[in-house]
Design an enzyme around this catalytic site. Structure first.
Site, mmCIF file in Angstrom:
data_model
loop_
_atom_site.group_PDB
_atom_site.id
_atom_site.type_symbol
_atom_site.label_atom_id
_atom_site.label_comp_id
_atom_site.label_asym_id
_atom_site.label_seq_id
_atom_site.Cartn_x
_atom_site.Cartn_y
_atom_site.Cartn_z
ATOM 1 N N CYS A 71 14.377 25.790 77.769
ATOM 2 C CA CYS A 71 15.206 27.248 77.718
ATOM 3 C C CYS A 71 14.152 28.088 78.441
ATOM 4 O O CYS A 71 12.991 28.261 77.837
ATOM 5 C CB CYS A 71 15.231 27.779 76.131
ATOM 6 S SG CYS A 71 15.764 29.280 75.812
ATOM 7 N N HIS A 163 23.226 22.796 84.490
ATOM 8 C CA HIS A 163 23.914 24.053 85.054
ATOM 9 C C HIS A 163 24.851 23.884 85.964
ATOM 10 O O HIS A 163 24.668 23.270 87.023
ATOM 11 C CB HIS A 163 22.738 24.964 85.747
ATOM 12 C CG HIS A 163 21.989 25.833 84.334
ATOM 13 N ND1 HIS A 163 22.644 26.956 83.647
ATOM 14 C CD2 HIS A 163 21.019 25.390 83.755
ATOM 15 C CE1 HIS A 163 21.946 27.379 82.843
ATOM 16 N NE2 HIS A 163 20.759 26.363 82.658
ATOM 17 N N GLU A 212 26.833 29.897 77.924
ATOM 18 C CA GLU A 212 25.741 28.763 77.607
ATOM 19 C C GLU A 212 26.234 27.639 76.509
ATOM 20 O O GLU A 212 26.860 27.834 75.597
ATOM 21 C CB GLU A 212 24.477 29.214 76.758
ATOM 22 C CG GLU A 212 23.470 29.963 77.596
ATOM 23 C CD GLU A 212 22.206 30.125 77.158
ATOM 24 O OE1 GLU A 212 21.711 29.522 76.440
ATOM 25 O OE2 GLU A 212 21.645 31.309 77.330
ATOM 26 N N CYS A 221 20.367 33.841 80.773
ATOM 27 C CA CYS A 221 20.079 32.717 80.669
ATOM 28 C C CYS A 221 18.986 32.367 81.781
ATOM 29 O O CYS A 221 19.140 32.498 82.843
ATOM 30 C CB CYS A 221 21.227 31.584 80.853
ATOM 31 S SG CYS A 221 20.979 30.049 80.677
ATOM 32 N N GLY A 224 19.625 29.140 83.771
ATOM 33 C CA GLY A 224 20.488 29.532 84.470
ATOM 34 C C GLY A 224 20.207 30.466 85.743
ATOM 35 O O GLY A 224 20.961 30.097 86.940
HETATM 36 N N1 LIG Z 1 21.738 26.600 75.725
HETATM 37 C C1 LIG Z 1 20.968 25.908 76.503
HETATM 38 C C2 LIG Z 1 19.676 25.932 76.231
HETATM 39 C C3 LIG Z 1 19.027 27.541 76.230
HETATM 40 C C4 LIG Z 1 19.047 27.945 77.808
HETATM 41 C C5 LIG Z 1 18.995 29.361 78.015
HETATM 42 N N2 LIG Z 1 19.062 30.167 76.814
HETATM 43 C C6 LIG Z 1 17.881 29.854 79.005
HETATM 44 O O1 LIG Z 1 17.262 30.779 78.802
HETATM 45 O O2 LIG Z 1 17.436 28.929 79.709
HETATM 46 C C7 LIG Z 1 21.455 24.470 76.511
HETATM 47 O O3 LIG Z 1 21.824 23.887 75.610
HETATM 48 O O4 LIG Z 1 21.525 23.846 77.647
#
Ligand SMILES: N[C@H](CCC[C@H](N)C(=O)O)C(=O)O
Length: 279
Positions: A71, A163, A212, A221, A224
């Site tokens: 994350c 992604h 997400e 994100c 992302g």
């Molecule tokens: N929900 C994402 C993880 C958190 C990613 C996001 N909050 C970031 O800042 O990179 C997943 O399950 O792939």
């Protein structure tokens, strides 16, 4: 149970320390705490855990209870938390995650606490064999995908977590809750995918809106933003140095030519501290 609520450009998390391996069911706890009406309200929970592979270990559990490999916004907040709480006493250190060892460098603000974090997010994987998509090995760049009769050109890569992205003239016209899940749960992605909608501003700037995996529409994100910067470079829309404009601010991404790593710089902030009254 004491907690600290933090956010990275509005992508928000509830932080706990689990020094002694409490064995808590963090998945069930995440669903409970992330509820924005009956819980604290957050996109996920982040747990600080000891590590025998790095200075410290980060676990990230999404609001739906699924544990993610990494994350980006969360790890900037994590780096701030462990430095400001004297769990770590150096400005450069290592964090164990399910996506590998990440290397943040914290930048101290006028209040003596961490204000910005630069982090080496590792290498993006564009090889299809690593991207949970069917089909022959090879990068997934600018490929067609049909969603309910509309063909989108997508780029998909692994930036710790899967992604996928597509380019739009105006990302603020995207109905994220309708369109996001159609990509997130598309059978092409056996591990599901985060879905990003990108608007190219110029060859150094993109605007991104993200749905997400496991959390839904978030204000930002981090992984992302890194993936979209790499994807925009691979598609020839930007150079390797990209500012990603999000709802509450900007993340700066460098896709380094020498070492092939992606570096992200952005803020991390504490919202409030509190006590969760366990049942
Ligand atoms: N929900 C994402 C993880 C958190 C990613 C996001 N909050 C970031 O800042 O990179 C997943 O399950 O792939």
């Amino acid at each position: 149970m004491k907690f600290v609520k933090m956010h990275g450009l509005g992508n928000d998390f509830v932080f706990f320390e689990d020094k002694n391996g409490s064995g808590k069911d963090f998945s069930q706890l995440a669903v409970q705490l992330c509820d924005r009406h009956t819980g604290i309200g957050a996109d996920g929970i982040i747990v600080i855990v000891p590590s025998d592979k790095a200075d410290v270990r980060m676990r990230i559990i999404n609001a739906d209870g699924s544990e993610a490999e990494m994350c980006g916004n969360g790890i900037r907040c994590f780096a701030k938390y462990v430095y400001d709480h004297q769990i770590i006493d150096k400005k450069q250190f290592t964090i164990e995650t399910l996506a590998g060892i990440m290397k943040p460098e914290v930048i101290i603000g006028n209040d003596g606490k961490v204000s910005l974090v630069t982090i080496n997010m590792g290498k993006p994987f564009t090889d299809r064999a690593l991207i949970p998509m069917n089909g022959p090995a090879g990068p997934v760049v600018d490929e067609p995908i049909n969603i309910d009769g509309t063909v989108y050109k997508i780029t998909s890569l692994l930036m710790g977590v899967p992604h996928t992205m597509t380019y739009m003239r105006d990302v603020d016209t995207v109905d994220l809750p309708v369109l996001g899940p159609k990509f997130e749960t598309n059978p092409l992605f056996p591990r599901k995918t985060n879905m990003n909608f990108i608007q190219v501003v110029d060859n150094k700037t993109i605007k991104v809106r993200t749905w997400e995996r496991g959390a839904g529409a978030t204000l930002a994100c981090g992984t992302g933003s890194c993936a979209c910067a790499v994807g925009s470079y691979l598609n020839g829309f930007t150079g390797r140095s990209v500012d990603v404009n999000l709802y509450l601010g900007t993340l700066h991404i460098e896709y380094n030519e020498e070492d092939g790593n992606v570096y992200m710089t952005g803020p991390a902030a504490v919202s409030f501290e509190g006590e969760w009254m366990d049942e």
